[in-house]
Design a protein around this motif. Sequence first.
Motif, PDB file in Angstrom:
ATOM      1  N   GLU A  84     -11.837  -1.292   1.520  1.00  0.00           N
ATOM      2  CA  GLU A  84     -10.927  -0.173   1.219  1.00  0.00           C
ATOM      3  C   GLU A  84     -10.823   0.090  -0.286  1.00  0.00           C
ATOM      4  N   LEU A 143      -5.648   1.884  -7.225  1.00  0.00           N
ATOM      5  CA  LEU A 143      -5.953   0.752  -6.330  1.00  0.00           C
ATOM      6  C   LEU A 143      -6.225  -0.524  -7.125  1.00  0.00           C
ATOM      7  N   LYS A 155       0.838  -1.211   0.000  1.00  0.00           N
ATOM      8  CA  LYS A 155       0.000   0.000   0.000  1.00  0.00           C
ATOM      9  C   LYS A 155       0.872   1.260   0.000  1.00  0.00           C
ATOM     10  N   TYR A 172      -9.703  -2.277  -2.695  1.00  0.00           N
ATOM     11  CA  TYR A 172      -8.710  -3.075  -3.438  1.00  0.00           C
ATOM     12  C   TYR A 172      -9.361  -4.322  -4.016  1.00  0.00           C
TER      13      TYR A 172
END
Length: 320
Positions: free
Chosen positions: A281, A259, A249, A283
């Motif tokens: 998040e 992402l 990240k 991803y």
Amino acid sequence: MIRSFMIYLSKASWARKIVSNWKLARRVASRFIAGETTEEALKVVKELNEKGINVTFDHLGENVASEEGANVATDEIIEILEEIEKSGFRAGVSIKLSQLGLALDRSIAENNLRRVLNKAKSVNNFVRIDMEDSPYTEATLDLFYQMMGEGFSGYTGIVVQAYLYRSMDDVKKLMTIGAPVRICKGAYKEPHEIAFPDKEDVDKSFDQITRILIEGAIEAGTPVLSDDGKFPPIPAIATHDEERIAYAKRVINELNFPLNGLEFQMLNGIRRDLQEQLVAEGYPVRIYVPYGTEWYPYFMRRLAERPANLWFFISNFFRN
Ligand code: FDA
């Protein structure tokens, strides 16, 4: 010590006979294995897809001992590719070349791999070639390069193990052809002459390779996850280690990388909380879903990775 012994047992046919017929072992294994039948596996995949998680199917099997067995395993992989096409799941497949006959003869594995990739191409899906233990490393990479040259680039990807000293060079070479790479730590017992014995060196290698993959993806024009969830972008970061994920990240942030320009991959039944957190998040997450009757060696490697799994198994044995 325990890890080495468990990995030794994963290859011992006498232990396979005892453990595979043991009801308790089946119960403990069911945490990791989606079931013995395709129907059971499809049910798990449906549930994962509904949570926004993509999948790679693994029809369990390795070190197949006859040409006929390798051909049957290949047919089964082709069937699952057909099943995915029919059902429209956000899923691809992972395969092992020793399942397709690499332990017997290179040409058997080559023909079977070509059959699988022809099917993948015709149904527009992606096949990841898992990396097995070091006797297969060179031949696996070699067959992968051959298939990339035969027009299957885009339909197949490879795995690199951070614990091998050679992996840094392998990954740099793979980046020159824009190969889709999954980085993992490595699940087998390898001698010190070819693999880092210490966890911290493996972790460092993992992070360095993660960075090379992200930089390689930028060089390749930053491909992103396909809308149907089948085609992963170049970097596939396969780990449950929060520090490795945090490092990836940080690199994404530093390089202003999208992402969905990489995906995190985890194994079925491990760190479900983390899988869901990463999805929340934003991803892409892909879960490796193994199924089938040949679950024994896979299960033993999962026990080897984490002593707590083994103690859970042993304590249940004494309770039953
Ligand atoms: P590590 O072992 O340091 O574990 C980090 C944390 O994850 C642990 O503290 C624990 O919380 C959790 N965890 C890890 N393993 C667990 C387990 N068995 N049970 C419960 N919790 C566990 N290997 C290989 O040699 N060739 C291959 O092709 C692949 N392919 C592959 C695909 C995918 C999608 C994944 C996730 C992994 C692989 N692997 C693999 C396996 C990989 O090499 C490695 O053995 C495992 O992922 C465990 O290593 P971690 O990176 O999770 O770190």
